[in-house]
Write a protein that holds these residues in place. Structure first.
Motif, short mmCIF file in Angstrom:
data_model
loop_
_atom_site.label_atom_id
_atom_site.label_comp_id
_atom_site.label_asym_id
_atom_site.label_seq_id
_atom_site.Cartn_x
_atom_site.Cartn_y
_atom_site.Cartn_z
N ASP A 2 11.42 1.83 -8.73
CA ASP A 2 10.59 0.72 -8.28
C ASP A 2 10.18 0.95 -6.83
OD1 ASP A 2 9.33 -1.77 -8.24
OD2 ASP A 2 11.17 -2.79 -7.59
N TYR A 3 8.88 0.99 -6.57
CA TYR A 3 8.38 1.21 -5.22
C TYR A 3 7.11 0.39 -5.02
CZ TYR A 3 4.48 3.91 -6.96
OH TYR A 3 3.33 4.28 -7.59
N HIS A 4 6.72 0.25 -3.78
CA HIS A 4 5.42 -0.35 -3.46
C HIS A 4 4.89 0.31 -2.19
CE1 HIS A 4 8.14 -2.82 -0.99
NE2 HIS A 4 7.10 -2.94 -0.18
N LEU A 5 3.60 0.11 -1.96
CA LEU A 5 2.95 0.61 -0.75
C LEU A 5 2.68 -0.56 0.18
CD1 LEU A 5 0.22 2.93 -2.33
CD2 LEU A 5 2.45 3.60 -1.47
N ARG A 6 2.87 -0.33 1.46
CA ARG A 6 2.53 -1.34 2.45
C ARG A 6 1.85 -0.65 3.62
NH1 ARG A 6 5.51 -0.72 6.89
NH2 ARG A 6 7.69 -0.07 6.71
N ARG A 54 -0.01 4.41 4.77
CA ARG A 54 0.75 3.47 3.94
C ARG A 54 2.17 4.00 3.84
NH1 ARG A 54 -3.14 1.45 4.99
NH2 ARG A 54 -4.78 0.51 3.79
N ILE A 56 5.53 4.17 1.66
CA ILE A 56 6.01 4.04 0.29
C ILE A 56 7.47 3.61 0.41
CG2 ILE A 56 6.35 5.21 -1.92
CD1 ILE A 56 4.41 7.44 -0.71
N GLU A 57 7.79 2.44 -0.18
CA GLU A 57 9.17 1.99 -0.04
C GLU A 57 9.69 1.36 -1.32
OE1 GLU A 57 9.26 -0.52 3.44
OE2 GLU A 57 8.19 -2.13 2.45
N THR A 58 10.99 1.43 -1.44
CA THR A 58 11.71 0.73 -2.50
C THR A 58 12.15 -0.59 -1.90
OG1 THR A 58 13.89 1.58 -1.89
CG2 THR A 58 12.57 2.93 -3.40
N SER A 94 2.43 8.70 -9.95
CA SER A 94 1.98 7.31 -10.09
C SER A 94 0.98 6.94 -9.01
CB SER A 94 3.20 6.39 -10.05
OG SER A 94 2.81 5.04 -10.01
N ILE A 95 1.29 7.31 -7.78
CA ILE A 95 0.39 7.01 -6.66
C ILE A 95 -0.95 7.71 -6.86
CG2 ILE A 95 0.02 7.42 -4.19
CD1 ILE A 95 3.09 6.89 -3.88
N ARG A 98 -3.10 6.11 -9.57
CA ARG A 98 -3.75 4.88 -9.09
C ARG A 98 -4.96 5.22 -8.21
NH1 ARG A 98 1.39 1.59 -7.00
NH2 ARG A 98 -0.07 1.14 -5.32
#
Length: 155
Positions: A2-6, A54, A56-58, A94-95, A98
């Motif tokens: 599980d990760y997201h970009l900020r 950006r 990339i973090e969990t 995945s990145i 997208r």
């Protein structure tokens, strides 16, 4: 994983630099040698355009970063680096999937480059539909056109 970009923040500077240095040093050092002062100046110049970055973090921690250059007729992944223990888990794929989908909707190609000796990265990019369009003395330049069909499988 599980990760997201900020969006990157000024306080991410040192962590992002350390992540990049750890990732590229094995490729840079044999070719040009590692000049820490030069590398820091070069990174500082890039990071002055902080809006391109950006993190990339969990939920627990940062695990990598992405730098995107938004050209008029194309999008370029200038940097994509993950911590070594986070590689091979499908995050980079995945990145990039997208980004490829976004570029396809915009009708613009997605470009990136990698060191010629980074066979693992080049193989990943080719599995995702990138084709080599050029090369320099040290790098392969790859591009995925918006017309190309994206592979369906997850890596």
């Amino acid at each position: 994983m599980d990760y997201h970009l900020r969006p990157a923040a000024p306080e991410d500077h040192d962590w992002i630099y350390a992540c990049k240095a750890a990732s590229v040093r094995p490729y840079v050092e044999p070719v040009w040698g590692w000049d820490e002062s030069f590398q820091r100046r070069d990174f500082d110049s890039d990071f002055a355009s902080i809006g391109q970055f950006r993190v990339i973090e969990t939920p627990e921690k940062p695990i990598g970063f992405l730098q995107i250059l938004d050209g008029k007729d194309y999008v370029e992944v200038a940097e994509l680096h993950l911590q070594p223990d986070c590689r091979g888990q499908g995050i980079g794929s995945s990145i990039l999937r997208r980004l490829l989908a976004d570029c396809r909707q915009q009708g613009r190609p997605l470009r990136l480059g990698c060191f010629k000796d980074n066979h693992r990265a080049k193989a990943l990019y080719q599995r995702l539909g990138f084709r080599q369009t050029a090369e320099t003395e040290t790098h392969c330049i790859l591009e995925a056109s918006p017309e190309q069909r994206m592979p369906d499988s997850e890596d």
